[in-house]
Scaffold this active site. Structure first.
Site, mmCIF file in Angstrom:
data_model
loop_
_atom_site.group_PDB
_atom_site.id
_atom_site.type_symbol
_atom_site.label_atom_id
_atom_site.label_comp_id
_atom_site.label_asym_id
_atom_site.label_seq_id
_atom_site.Cartn_x
_atom_site.Cartn_y
_atom_site.Cartn_z
ATOM 1 C CB SER A 35 5.271 -1.730 11.802
ATOM 2 O OG SER A 35 4.802 -0.403 12.014
ATOM 3 C CE LYS A 79 0.314 3.474 4.581
ATOM 4 N NZ LYS A 79 0.247 3.582 6.015
ATOM 5 C CG HIS A 89 -5.743 1.743 4.924
ATOM 6 N ND1 HIS A 89 -5.276 2.728 5.767
ATOM 7 C CD2 HIS A 89 -4.735 0.854 4.778
ATOM 8 C CE1 HIS A 89 -4.020 2.444 6.097
ATOM 9 N NE2 HIS A 89 -3.666 1.312 5.512
ATOM 10 N N GLY A 94 2.351 2.265 10.564
ATOM 11 C CA GLY A 94 3.263 3.398 10.411
ATOM 12 C C GLY A 94 3.939 3.821 11.704
ATOM 13 C CD GLU A 129 -3.534 -2.762 7.226
ATOM 14 O OE1 GLU A 129 -2.379 -2.941 6.841
ATOM 15 O OE2 GLU A 129 -4.208 -1.779 6.897
ATOM 16 C CD GLU A 186 -2.756 5.498 6.505
ATOM 17 O OE1 GLU A 186 -2.755 5.559 5.268
ATOM 18 O OE2 GLU A 186 -1.803 5.035 7.166
ATOM 19 C CG ASN A 233 -1.729 1.243 1.355
ATOM 20 O OD1 ASN A 233 -1.893 1.974 0.382
ATOM 21 N ND2 ASN A 233 -2.253 1.505 2.544
HETATM 22 C C1 PEP Z 1 -0.712 0.031 5.820
HETATM 23 O O1 PEP Z 1 -0.692 1.116 5.269
HETATM 24 O O2 PEP Z 1 -1.665 -0.729 5.583
HETATM 25 C C2 PEP Z 1 0.383 -0.341 6.719
HETATM 26 C C3 PEP Z 1 0.308 -1.481 7.340
HETATM 27 O O3 PEP Z 1 1.409 0.563 6.858
HETATM 28 P P1 PEP Z 1 2.844 0.282 7.589
HETATM 29 O O4 PEP Z 1 3.381 -1.017 7.016
HETATM 30 O O5 PEP Z 1 3.674 1.459 7.238
HETATM 31 O O6 PEP Z 1 2.580 0.141 9.043
#
Ligand code: PEP
Length: 255
Positions: free
Chosen positions: A214, A14, A99, A174, A168, A101, A12
């Site tokens: 992460s 973003k 997601h 992040g 998630e 975000e 992803n």
């Molecule tokens: C994500 O954007 O779905 C995500 C898991 O980001 P990150 O790996 O940066 O934590």
């Protein structure tokens, strides 16, 4: 864990990488990652870079691609939005929905996420439905309730069909904090039970559930070894072609 589906590694991006950086990434990634028939690799570039991704991967049919979000309606006066049907026309395979975000910054609540999943399925794309709890919810002991509500609202709005899910935990996205393999395994089991109880029936056993939060080269092997983890959704570490190649090529042990 699903016994049938191939492990899935999703990126992803973003709001990173315009068309030029996308082409550069594909060039570098293609030179360090060769097709692995035992797994799937899917990218979610920003919408403006989708055509560049599709064009620059025409020699790499193993690299699949999807859109990060779609509007919940088929068309209409919605400035700046993209419908699932339009995304399908560009030659995409997948679409993300829900997601965290989007939930936090754009107010995508469970009902809206469910409507988007409906449009995605109608258009012939495959949704990856993201669910996950905030730190406050985890600390308040409502992990199960939150995941059940998120999963069931989606399932209640459609005929049960095979969906791909991403667990998630919001506190791990992040932040550099990753769920422990035990926490990930427990949450994946909650999601699978919620699918079973929410009308998914025996589809729960074959549902693909990714872990996200992460993920990086140093923890991918431990996460992929967790029963019930069928793949990963990667944000930050997917922006670097070498790091994401290591993640996608990780040993899969005896799965
Ligand atoms: C994500 O954007 O779905 C995500 C898991 O980001 P990150 O790996 O940066 O934590």
């Amino acid at each position: 864990m699903s016994m049938r589906a191939k492990p899935l590694f999703a990126a992803n991006w973003k709001m990173f990488k315009g068309p030029r950086e996308t082409e550069e990434f594909v060039g570098r990634f293609s030179s360090v990652y060769s097709a692995h028939p035992d797994r799937r690799v899917v990218f979610f570039p920003p919408s403006i870079s989708l055509e560049a991704f599709v064009r620059s991967t025409d020699q790499r049919p193993d690299l699949e691609v999807g859109i990060q979000d779609v509007h919940e309606e088929v068309d209409g006066a919605h400035t700046g939005s993209i419908s699932a049907l339009m995304a399908a026309q560009v030659g995409l395979d997948w679409a993300l929905a829900g997601h965290s975000e989007r939930r936090r910054e754009f107010g995508d609540d469970d009902a809206l996420v469910a409507a988007k999943v409906g449009r995605i399925l109608d258009s012939g794309l495959r949704p990856i439905v993201c669910v996950g709890e905030t730190l406050e919810e985890r600390e308040a002991g409502v992990l199960t309730e939150v995941l059940e509500r998120q999963v069931r609202t989606v399932l209640a709005s459609m005929d049960a069909g095979p969906l791909t899910w991403a667990y998630e935990p919001v506190w791990a996205i992040g932040t550099g904090r990753t769920a422990s393999p035990e926490d990930a395994g427990q949450a994946h089991e909650i999601v699978r039970q919620a699918i079973r109880g929410g009308g998914g029936g025996e589809l729960a056993d074959s549902a693909v559930i990714l872990y996200g939060g992460s993920v990086k080269p140093s923890n991918i092997e431990a996460l992929m070894a967790v029963p019930g983890v069928d793949g990963v959704l990667v944000g930050g570490a997917s922006l670097d072609p070498e790091a994401f190649a290591v993640i996608c090529a990780c040993p899969l042990g005896t799965r």
